[in-house]
Design an enzyme around this catalytic site. Structure first.
Site, PDB file in Angstrom:
ATOM      1  N   SER A   1       1.064  -1.134   0.009  1.00 41.95           N
ATOM      2  CA  SER A   1      -0.138   0.047  -0.021  1.00 41.95           C
ATOM      3  C   SER A   1       0.831   1.292   0.065  1.00 41.95           C
ATOM      4  O   SER A   1       2.044   1.191   0.227  1.00 41.95           O
ATOM      5  CB  SER A   1      -0.905   0.107   1.291  1.00 41.95           C
ATOM      6  OG  SER A   1      -0.347   0.416   2.307  1.00 41.95           O
TER       7      SER A   1
ATOM      8  N   SER B   1       1.078   3.878   2.463  1.00 41.59           N
ATOM      9  CA  SER B   1       1.119   4.728   3.447  1.00 41.59           C
ATOM     10  C   SER B   1       2.631   5.329   3.631  1.00 41.59           C
ATOM     11  O   SER B   1       2.557   5.949   4.371  1.00 41.59           O
ATOM     12  CB  SER B   1       0.672   3.705   4.626  1.00 41.59           C
ATOM     13  OG  SER B   1       1.689   2.846   4.716  1.00 41.59           O
TER      14      SER B   1
ATOM     15  N   LYS C   1       5.630   1.465   9.604  1.00 44.23           N
ATOM     16  CA  LYS C   1       5.548   2.768   9.545  1.00 44.23           C
ATOM     17  C   LYS C   1       6.855   3.411  10.021  1.00 44.23           C
ATOM     18  O   LYS C   1       7.866   2.633  10.474  1.00 44.23           O
ATOM     19  CB  LYS C   1       4.533   3.211  10.788  1.00 44.23           C
ATOM     20  CG  LYS C   1       2.958   2.621  10.372  1.00 44.23           C
ATOM     21  CD  LYS C   1       2.392   3.027   9.293  1.00 44.23           C
ATOM     22  CE  LYS C   1       1.102   2.442   9.108  1.00 44.23           C
ATOM     23  NZ  LYS C   1       0.468   3.007   7.892  1.00 44.23           N
TER      24      LYS C   1
ATOM     25  N   SER D   1      -2.687   7.555   5.704  1.00 46.27           N
ATOM     26  CA  SER D   1      -1.818   6.423   6.456  1.00 46.27           C
ATOM     27  C   SER D   1      -2.893   6.152   7.691  1.00 46.27           C
ATOM     28  O   SER D   1      -3.062   7.040   8.532  1.00 46.27           O
ATOM     29  CB  SER D   1      -0.577   6.876   7.023  1.00 46.27           C
ATOM     30  OG  SER D   1      -0.051   5.839   7.683  1.00 46.27           O
TER      31      SER D   1
END
Length: 304
Positions: free
Chosen positions: A109, A111, A166, A269
């Site tokens: 993805s 993010s 992250k 995100s």
């Protein structure tokens, strides 16, 4: 949101155990039984050949080479044992490497754009934050702690079978304020340098791009000026009382043993702003290298 196959380590472990048991049983027991049966059959073969020779009889089964052929047939491993024995060292090596040294992940993805793109195949250092037992992810040896600015893979607190990636924004004890799309850490305003707008090729949309200096770690982030400053509908996560939300953003104090994570694609995100802190026991490792992107070979290399 980086979702990976959460049960792969368990599957690999089961395969290693099964093939290892077969290899061990064959090495120390089954091969000896085959050898004993072969020796008995060969002794009988030799006795028969000797009798035939004494009587002047020449049988086809007594021709030169038949003894070696019979021995090879009697000592040959069954196919299921042969394949298990061949796979065991390979599976064991892969299990060791991905459990204690480096594990590959694929970014599914956006993010972490622009740092990591969809389709990037990355390597994660499994030992830099401590040695952990595979499957149960229990730390047994301390090495280093995550630092602000690290890109970290961790078990999603709401579903431990899913891995997320992250950036570490807050470490234990930090006071994090995110106001009008700008970070402040422990009262220190983070500096932002404007960069050329970023074109999202998939959606044909431009985003504001900045170089963020997160207490010494410089990296690029994106913001969407059309997105609101506030965090819509955050969960009632553990320690949510340490966070306050308003129309301009939020403020959180990171509790001991936990970390605050945010994606570099700030307005696209799903991160700690919504589902809360990441406990130390959820840590998988530090992402540090893109080893392949089949759609863009220029992506190969390290990143901040």
């Amino acid at each position: 949101m980086q979702a990976l196959l959460g049960n792969f380590a368990l599957i690999l472990f089961v395969l290693m155990v099964v093939t290892g048991v077969v290899w061990f049983a064959d090495t120390f027991f089954l091969s000896k039984q085959r050898r004993a049966r072969a020796d008995a059959a060969l002794a009988e073969f030799d006795a028969r050949v000797a009798r035939d020779k004494a009587e002047g009889i020449e049988r086809e089964g007594s021709m030169p080479g038949k003894r070696a052929e019979l021995e090879a047939k009697l000592t040959k491993q069954p196919a299921w044992i042969e394949y298990s024995g061949s796979f065991f060292p390979v599976i064991a090596l892969v299990f060791f490497l991905r459990s204690f040294l480096y594990e590959p992940f694929k970014i599914p993805s956006s993010s972490m754009v622009p740092t990591l793109l969809v389709g990037d195949l990355i390597l994660v250092n499994k030992y830099t934050y401590g040695i952990r037992l595979p499957i149960i992810n229990k730390k047994i040896i301390d090495v280093n702690n995550p630092q602000r600015g690290d890109v970290m893979v961790f078990k999603y607190p709401k579903d431990l079978t899913v891995d997320y990636i992250k950036r570490v924004v807050g470490v234990p004890g930090d006071k994090i304020v995110y106001k009008n799309k700008r970070l402040t850490v422990n009262g220190e305003e983070i500096s932002y340098k404007p960069l050329p707008d970023y074109l999202d090729d998939e959606n044909l949309t431009y985003y504001k791009q900045w170089q963020e200096n997160l207490t010494g770690v410089e990296h690029k982030i994106l913001t969407d000026e059309r997105a609101p400053n506030f965090v819509p509908n955050p969960d009632a996560f553990p320690h949510h009382e340490l966070c306050t939300y308003n129309a301009e953003g939020f403020a959180c104090t990171v509790p001991p043993g936990e970390y605050f994570m945010m994606g570099d694609n700030r307005d696209n995100s799903l991160d700690s702003r919504y589902w809360g802190f990441v406990p130390d026991q959820n840590i998988v490792g530090k992402a540090f290298f893109v080893w392949m992107n089949l759609g863009n070979l220029k992506r190969i290399g390290g990143f901040q």
